[in-house]
Design a protein around this motif. Structure first.
Motif, mmCIF file in Angstrom:
data_model
loop_
_atom_site.group_PDB
_atom_site.id
_atom_site.type_symbol
_atom_site.label_atom_id
_atom_site.label_comp_id
_atom_site.label_asym_id
_atom_site.label_seq_id
_atom_site.Cartn_x
_atom_site.Cartn_y
_atom_site.Cartn_z
ATOM 1 N N MET A 1 19.441 -15.281 -5.873
ATOM 2 C CA MET A 1 19.196 -14.204 -6.805
ATOM 3 C C MET A 1 18.168 -13.236 -6.217
ATOM 4 S SD MET A 1 20.059 -13.013 -9.816
ATOM 5 C CE MET A 1 20.868 -14.442 -10.473
ATOM 6 N N THR A 2 17.106 -13.796 -5.666
ATOM 7 C CA THR A 2 16.050 -12.967 -5.098
ATOM 8 C C THR A 2 16.577 -12.104 -3.961
ATOM 9 O OG1 THR A 2 14.420 -14.639 -5.691
ATOM 10 C CG2 THR A 2 13.751 -13.017 -4.061
ATOM 11 N N ALA A 3 17.449 -12.680 -3.139
ATOM 12 C CA ALA A 3 18.014 -11.934 -2.013
ATOM 13 C C ALA A 3 18.893 -10.782 -2.496
ATOM 14 C CB ALA A 3 18.815 -12.867 -1.112
ATOM 15 N N ILE A 4 19.670 -11.008 -3.536
ATOM 16 C CA ILE A 4 20.548 -9.955 -4.056
ATOM 17 C C ILE A 4 19.725 -8.820 -4.647
ATOM 18 C CG2 ILE A 4 22.291 -9.403 -5.796
ATOM 19 C CD1 ILE A 4 23.355 -12.279 -5.386
ATOM 20 N N VAL A 5 18.706 -9.159 -5.408
ATOM 21 C CA VAL A 5 17.845 -8.130 -5.993
ATOM 22 C C VAL A 5 17.125 -7.379 -4.877
ATOM 23 C CG1 VAL A 5 15.857 -7.687 -7.481
ATOM 24 C CG2 VAL A 5 17.598 -9.323 -8.202
ATOM 25 N N GLY A 6 16.658 -8.098 -3.860
ATOM 26 C CA GLY A 6 15.995 -7.453 -2.730
ATOM 27 C C GLY A 6 16.920 -6.510 -1.988
ATOM 28 N N PHE A 7 18.159 -6.939 -1.758
ATOM 29 C CA PHE A 7 19.133 -6.074 -1.109
ATOM 30 C C PHE A 7 19.391 -4.830 -1.953
ATOM 31 C CE2 PHE A 7 23.504 -4.598 -0.908
ATOM 32 C CZ PHE A 7 23.566 -4.180 0.404
ATOM 33 N N THR A 8 19.497 -5.025 -3.255
ATOM 34 C CA THR A 8 19.752 -3.906 -4.157
ATOM 35 C C THR A 8 18.614 -2.893 -4.104
ATOM 36 O OG1 THR A 8 21.036 -5.378 -5.576
ATOM 37 C CG2 THR A 8 20.335 -3.280 -6.531
ATOM 38 N N GLU A 9 17.375 -3.378 -4.030
ATOM 39 C CA GLU A 9 16.229 -2.465 -3.910
ATOM 40 C C GLU A 9 16.366 -1.591 -2.664
ATOM 41 O OE1 GLU A 9 13.200 -5.674 -4.275
ATOM 42 O OE2 GLU A 9 12.261 -4.242 -5.647
ATOM 43 N N ILE A 10 16.793 -2.189 -1.561
ATOM 44 C CA ILE A 10 16.985 -1.439 -0.314
ATOM 45 C C ILE A 10 18.158 -0.475 -0.455
ATOM 46 C CG2 ILE A 10 17.626 -1.647 2.121
ATOM 47 C CD1 ILE A 10 16.121 -4.406 2.042
ATOM 48 N N ALA A 11 19.277 -0.974 -0.977
ATOM 49 C CA ALA A 11 20.479 -0.145 -1.110
ATOM 50 C C ALA A 11 20.250 1.042 -2.025
ATOM 51 C CB ALA A 11 21.651 -0.993 -1.624
ATOM 52 N N PHE A 12 19.458 0.848 -3.078
ATOM 53 C CA PHE A 12 19.200 1.927 -4.027
ATOM 54 C C PHE A 12 18.382 3.064 -3.417
ATOM 55 C CE2 PHE A 12 19.767 -0.241 -8.451
ATOM 56 C CZ PHE A 12 21.128 -0.249 -8.246
ATOM 57 N N GLU A 13 17.867 2.875 -2.230
ATOM 58 C CA GLU A 13 17.125 3.934 -1.548
ATOM 59 C C GLU A 13 18.009 4.738 -0.589
ATOM 60 O OE1 GLU A 13 14.031 4.909 -2.215
ATOM 61 O OE2 GLU A 13 14.130 3.435 -3.831
ATOM 62 N N ILE A 14 19.257 4.332 -0.426
ATOM 63 C CA ILE A 14 20.154 4.972 0.533
ATOM 64 C C ILE A 14 21.201 5.805 -0.200
ATOM 65 C CG2 ILE A 14 21.828 4.558 2.378
ATOM 66 C CD1 ILE A 14 20.423 1.805 2.758
ATOM 67 N N PRO A 15 21.243 7.119 0.079
ATOM 68 C CA PRO A 15 22.316 7.934 -0.494
ATOM 69 C C PRO A 15 23.642 7.478 0.110
ATOM 70 C CG PRO A 15 20.571 9.311 0.410
ATOM 71 C CD PRO A 15 20.296 7.901 0.844
ATOM 72 N N PRO A 16 24.726 7.433 -0.543
ATOM 73 C CA PRO A 16 25.002 7.872 -1.909
ATOM 74 C C PRO A 16 24.838 6.770 -2.952
ATOM 75 C CG PRO A 16 27.056 7.329 -0.866
ATOM 76 C CD PRO A 16 25.952 7.099 0.168
ATOM 77 N N VAL A 17 24.287 5.629 -2.565
ATOM 78 C CA VAL A 17 24.112 4.513 -3.501
ATOM 79 C C VAL A 17 22.913 4.736 -4.423
ATOM 80 C CG1 VAL A 17 23.769 2.016 -3.663
ATOM 81 C CG2 VAL A 17 25.120 2.958 -1.793
ATOM 82 N N LYS A 18 21.962 5.567 -3.989
ATOM 83 C CA LYS A 18 20.731 5.772 -4.754
ATOM 84 C C LYS A 18 21.029 6.344 -6.137
ATOM 85 C CE LYS A 18 16.172 7.762 -4.480
ATOM 86 N NZ LYS A 18 15.188 8.384 -3.602
ATOM 87 N N PRO A 19 20.643 5.615 -7.187
ATOM 88 C CA PRO A 19 20.845 6.115 -8.552
ATOM 89 C C PRO A 19 19.954 7.324 -8.825
ATOM 90 C CG PRO A 19 20.326 3.769 -8.544
ATOM 91 C CD PRO A 19 20.069 4.283 -7.171
ATOM 92 N N LYS A 20 20.380 8.137 -9.771
ATOM 93 C CA LYS A 20 19.572 9.288 -10.173
ATOM 94 C C LYS A 20 18.272 8.829 -10.822
ATOM 95 C CE LYS A 20 23.622 12.127 -10.945
ATOM 96 N NZ LYS A 20 24.474 12.730 -11.958
ATOM 97 N N SER A 21 18.347 7.771 -11.612
ATOM 98 C CA SER A 21 17.166 7.182 -12.244
ATOM 99 C C SER A 21 17.493 5.749 -12.624
ATOM 100 C CB SER A 21 16.757 7.987 -13.479
ATOM 101 O OG SER A 21 17.753 7.905 -14.463
ATOM 102 N N LEU A 22 16.458 4.977 -12.864
ATOM 103 C CA LEU A 22 16.619 3.575 -13.234
ATOM 104 C C LEU A 22 15.695 3.246 -14.393
ATOM 105 C CD1 LEU A 22 16.533 1.950 -9.690
ATOM 106 C CD2 LEU A 22 18.488 1.986 -11.231
ATOM 107 N N PRO A 23 16.138 2.385 -15.306
ATOM 108 C CA PRO A 23 15.216 1.934 -16.350
ATOM 109 C C PRO A 23 14.158 1.025 -15.723
ATOM 110 C CG PRO A 23 17.310 0.782 -16.534
ATOM 111 C CD PRO A 23 17.467 1.814 -15.459
#
Length: 58
Positions: A1-23
């Motif tokens: 779980m920790t690895a997936i969340v960590g990967f997501t944090e990295i991926a969310f910083e890369i366009p076009p995956v980066k969300p416009k905003s996050l809660p």
């Protein structure tokens, strides 16, 4: 779980995956979704989840 969340944090910083905003609790939402939790009208609310998805990718 920790690895997936960590990967997501990295991926969310890369366009076009980066969300416009996050809660603020996006990690909790992701963890619950990965665990197969039913989307019920509790914390986070269904409308918050829909809003998160809409703001992030549409």
């Amino acid at each position: 779980m920790t690895a997936i969340v960590g990967f997501t944090e990295i991926a969310f910083e890369i366009p076009p995956v980066k969300p416009k905003s996050l809660p603020l609790d996006w990690k909790q939402i992701l963890e619950q979704w990965l665990l197969g939790a039913a989307f019920v009208r509790s914390t986070p609310t269904w409308s918050e989840i829909k809003e998160f998805l809409a703001r992030s990718y549409f």
